[in-house]
Write an enzyme that holds these catalytic residues in place. Structure first.
Site, PDB file in Angstrom:
ATOM      1  CB  SER A 670      53.442  41.245  39.074  1.00  0.00           C
ATOM      2  OG  SER A 670      52.497  40.771  39.984  1.00  0.00           O
ATOM      3  CG  ASP A 743      49.666  34.661  36.427  1.00  0.00           C
ATOM      4  OD1 ASP A 743      49.738  34.245  37.604  1.00  0.00           O
ATOM      5  OD2 ASP A 743      50.088  35.770  36.071  1.00  0.00           O
ATOM      6  CG  HIS A 777      52.851  35.913  38.628  1.00  0.00           C
ATOM      7  ND1 HIS A 777      51.927  36.673  37.945  1.00  0.00           N
ATOM      8  CD2 HIS A 777      53.484  36.779  39.451  1.00  0.00           C
ATOM      9  CE1 HIS A 777      51.998  37.933  38.339  1.00  0.00           C
ATOM     10  NE2 HIS A 777      52.933  38.026  39.260  1.00  0.00           N
TER      11      HIS A 777
END
Lengths: 819, 43
Positions: A670, A743, A777
């Site tokens: 991320s 995601d 994610h």
């Protein structure tokens, strides 16, 4: 001439054959890495409020690809399973429940549950029952376990609806019944979209500023709106402990419901049209009401309009009434907040929020309960003389908590705590709660004066958890107990009023967390659980907290892990660094240590730890603080500070003789992936990078991202400087990118990795892109996790562990594993 | 996505804008319904 050229072309193709991986499909890493995916970690726990029962929930961390591949609808920011009206991808899910009697240690298993996922377990306030949801293929139902009979059974055959109300049931504080949200449409035929129903999708903005984060999975069409209504439609029901079910009021789009402490009223939020295609359901127009237990409307508190024009700024809020809740210390009194600054902290007013209250029978005018100087953050309720009110603001990250007397909430406030919310050293800890005589959760106040707090005890020496007792009358705190080296022990729950007997979770570098009862009076420790070491193969891993400085004197730290059996005579090792940058407004706070040297050495499949098995040293979480003092914003100097932090991390390892400076890899997930690309573009510190689920082009998040509040048009330079996509031509080291195809995270769309890869490929750089089907994610399927471990293992084998570099060979490809 | 993001930017910045997304249409619009609607929007 042509034939000659053709010959040369063919010859060149032959020589420049990419040395790519030949394997197709999902792969599995070496055995010790693969075992980590299946390792069993300590269960989650819940303690009944009378301290007698400890419920242990075995975590289901990993799912099958089939489960992720199930049909999933995305509506207004919610991902749901349209077959059983549950949210898909709930992270807190369990596969088994065990109940332990605290005093005797006797264990009871719940053996008669059907195949399915256990969710939302809650003890009844009177500690006699544990309620929970069992989600199966076709429906999610409410179950009840009786601690006296040790029996569990399904409480109600009617399926629950968790689509809007993520928690589909609540206990009455008096424990006599449960209110649940039922899935009214579950047996109706599903809606069908055909081209007869298709219409142009139209949006219009009228000139009012309405910045929105780049949310995903929003409504996109009138058919989506119809689906949202179909799946969101719920019905509240009153279910007694024998399973008798009575409907309460009419069906509607119930977003939330909570029961007054006197168990007689329900505070209900229902969603109204118009819906929006710009914001998720949490900001849709909502009506707040108080209902009686038979469903009649006792009060209409507010009709909140669609929240699509909330000003930019993390401490901005909607105008009008918001933040409705029951006072925990009274039978039936609603409290809410109303902004006095048009929802914008930049407005200069003496009080930014007012709080109002309205008491049963809700017939009078609301009263002004309190004036709050900065942005209202919440109240913790104790009794009718003591409560704790918190306010905050984003500009300097300051958060303040006051002890107030709820009878005269504006008078004689005592400042209990004031600090930056990033300041871990001055965090007073969390207040300990108990159930009052009505069954409501309130601050535990002993003898009308003492409040207990448990905290991490962050300090220069690392986290040293504590138990404190605060005296309201003298405004002073006493340290009752603190964890002792070499253990990391933290308070889980109090068992008495004096703070002498409490349940803790204790661990050390080599012993995994277990539950204990500590008795300060008798000075003894009784072990309550005996969980096994989850990965004995990694027992020999050594860990050390390293402290070092950056070139601008910000103090940094990181944890170094060495492979089992390593000693310095073997010379330097290849190193894998795993990090995540954070923003601060204060150098001293940015320099704080935030872990304990005595924490158990977790070897998660998620981060860098598995590669210890390959003889690679791991430097975990070397701090990368991005600081902006006073008028300066942290990101104004993002690149300089990031590279300086990385340089300092590399230097400390090289100086200690641990690392060879040519064999260090950097990795992250991320914002960590975003960091990796930036470091490869703007430094030559690393041999290679692994970037997972990142964002590389900040113009795609134009209304702010992470800790950056400014929009793209206000800070174009900053956005451009920070976007590795804009500097892709400077990336000179090979980079592996991995991204989940589904995601929904507002910054990290799959497209971020796809476009970054396309850029690197077009520029002739070395890169590999792996898109994982069905993953969001955080990656969940066992097959995906094994494949990710394999990808990273292959990459590190090739770029960190092998000395030969084949000249002129480029590895350029993209791959999507096929099941 | 170009139009969707441009619209989101204009809306966020408080500008006057209207966005019309035509189902099934590619770069040149083909369906009779779509063409009639586009003429209406522009009118």
């Amino acid at each position: 001439m042509n034939a000659f050229r053709l010959c040369i072309a063919l010859l060149c193709t032959f020589i420049l054959l990419p040395s790519s991986y030949a394997e197709q499909g999902y792969q599995t890493p070496s055995a010790e890495l693969a075992a980590l995916v299946d390792a069993k970690l300590a269960p989650r726990s819940a303690l009944s409020s009378n301290g007698q029962w400890l419920a242990l929930f075995e975590r289901k961390r990993v799912v099958s690809l089939d489960e992720l591949a199930k049909s999933e609808l995305k509506l207004a920011g919610i991902k749901l399973n349209p077959v059983n009206f549950s949210r898909s991808r709930v992270s807190a899910k369990y596969s088994a429940i065990q109940i332990k009697h605290v005093e005797t240690g006797t264990v009871f298993n719940i053996n008669n549950l059907p195949d399915g996922i256990i969710r939302s377990p809650r003890f009844s306030p009177d500690s006699q029952y544990l309620a929970f949801v069992v989600e199966q293929k076709k429906s999610a139902n409410l179950w009840l376990y009786n601690v006296n009979t040790k029996q569990a059974q399904q409480l109600s055959p009617t399926p629950l609806n968790s689509v809007l109300s993520a928690n589909p049931y609540k206990w009455l504080p008096d424990s006599s019944a449960i209110i649940a949200n039922l899935a009214v449409n579950i047996n109706k035929p599903k809606l069908i979209n055909n081209s007869q129903n298709v219409v142009p999708v139209i949006q219009q903005s009228t000139g009012e500023k309405a910045p929105a984060r780049t949310y995903q999975n929003l409504l996109t069409s009138p058919f989506d709106e119809a689906q949202f209504k179909f799946y969101g439609q719920g019905q509240l029901a009153f279910i007694t402990l024998d399973g008798n079910t009575q409907q309460i009021g009419r069906a509607g789009l119930y977003k939330s419901f909570s029961i007054s402490p006197d168990s007689n009223n329900i505070l209900v939020a229902t969603i109204n049209e118009p819906f929006s295609y710009q914001v998720p359901y949490s900001r849709f127009a909502t009506t707040w009401q108080v209902l009686g237990m038979r469903g009649h409307v006792l009060a209409q508190l507010a009709k909140q309009p669609l929240g699509d024009n909330i000003p930019q700024g993390y401490d901005s809020v909607r105008t009008g009434a918001r933040k409705f809740e029951w006072r925990a210390d009274k039978g039936a009194e609603v409290i809410w907040a109303q902004a006095q600054d048009n929802g914008d902290m930049k407005t200069d007013v003496p009080y930014h929020d007012y709080l109002y209250s309205l008491r049963a029978p809700f017939k009078r005018e609301p009263k002004l309960f309190a004036k709050v100087e900065r942005r209202y953050a919440g109240i913790e309720w104790g009794n009718d003389q003591v409560a704790m009110l918190t306010d905050w603001r984003f500009s300097d990250r300051q958060v303040r908590t006051f002890i107030i007397n709820p009878r005269y909430a504006d008078k004689n406030r005592i400042l209990f705590s004031e600090r930056s919310y990033n300041d871990a050293y001055n965090n007073p800890g969390d207040v300990i709660y108990e159930r009052n005589d009505l069954g409501a959760n309130v601050i535990k106040i002993v003898g009308d004066r003492y409040i207990y707090l448990r905290g991490n005890g962050a300090s220069e020496k690392g986290n040293i958890p504590f138990l404190d007792r605060y005296d309201v009358k003298t405004n002073s705190t006493k340290r009752v107990w603190q964890s002792q080296a070499p253990y990391y022990e933290r308070v889980r729950a109090l068992l008495d009023d004096d703070g002498e007997r409490f349940i803790t979770i204790r661990e050390s570098k080599t012993e995994q967390p277990n539950f204990f009862i500590r008795d300060l009076d008798d000075d003894n420790l009784t072990q309550l659980t005996n969980f096994e070491h989850p990965y004995p193969a990694f027992k020999g891993v050594k860990k050390e907290l390293l402290r070092y400085k950056r070139n601008d004197d910000v103090e940094l730290s990181g944890t170094l892990y060495l492979p089992p059996g390593y000693d310095k005579t073997q010379g330097p090792l290849p190193v894998l660094m795993w990090a995540y940058p954070l923003e601060y407004k204060d150098k001293a706070v940015a320099s704080q240590v935030r872990e304990s040297p005595y924490e158990f050495t977790y070897i998660g499949y998620w981060g860098p730890m598995p590669y210890l098995a390959k003889g690679i040293a791991v430097f975990d979480d070397p701090k990368m603080p991005i600081v902006g003092i006073d008028e300066a914003q942290p990101n104004d100097n993002f690149r300089t500070q990031l590279v300086a932090s990385a340089q300092a991390a590399v230097d400390v390892l090289v100086n200690k003789g641990i690392a060879d400076k040519n064999k260090i890899a950097i990795a992250g997930h991320s914002y960590g992936a975003f960091m990796v690309a930036n470091l490869l573009a703007h430094s030559d510190l690393f041999k290679t990078g692994i970037a997972r689920s990142g964002a590389y082009n900040r113009t795609l998040t134009p209304f702010g991202f992470q800790g950056e509040e400014r929009d793209f048009w206000q800070a174009q330079d900053v956005y451009a400087n920070m976007s590795p996509f804009f500097h892709a031509e400077k990336i000179n080291e090979p980079m592996l990118m991995i991204h989940g195809q589904e995601d929904p995270n507002s910054g990290t769309f799959p497209m971020q990795s796809e476009r970054m890869y396309a850029a690197l490929k077009g520029l002739g750089k070395e890169a590999r892109l792996v898109m994982l089907p069905y993953e969001a994610h955080g990656y969940r399927a066992r097959k995906s996790l094994l494949h990710v471990l394999w990808e990273q293992e292959q990459w590190l084998n090739k770029y960190l562990l092998t000395d030969e570099v084949q000249a002129g060979t480029k590895v350029i490809e993209a791959e999507t594993p096929v099941n | 996505m170009q139009s969707e993001r441009m619209y989101a930017a204009l809306k966020g910045l408080g500008k006057e804008a209207r966005l019309v997304m035509l189902p099934y249409e590619a770069h040149g619009y083909r369906a009779r319904k779509s063409l009639l609607h586009v003429l209406w929007e522009q009118e």
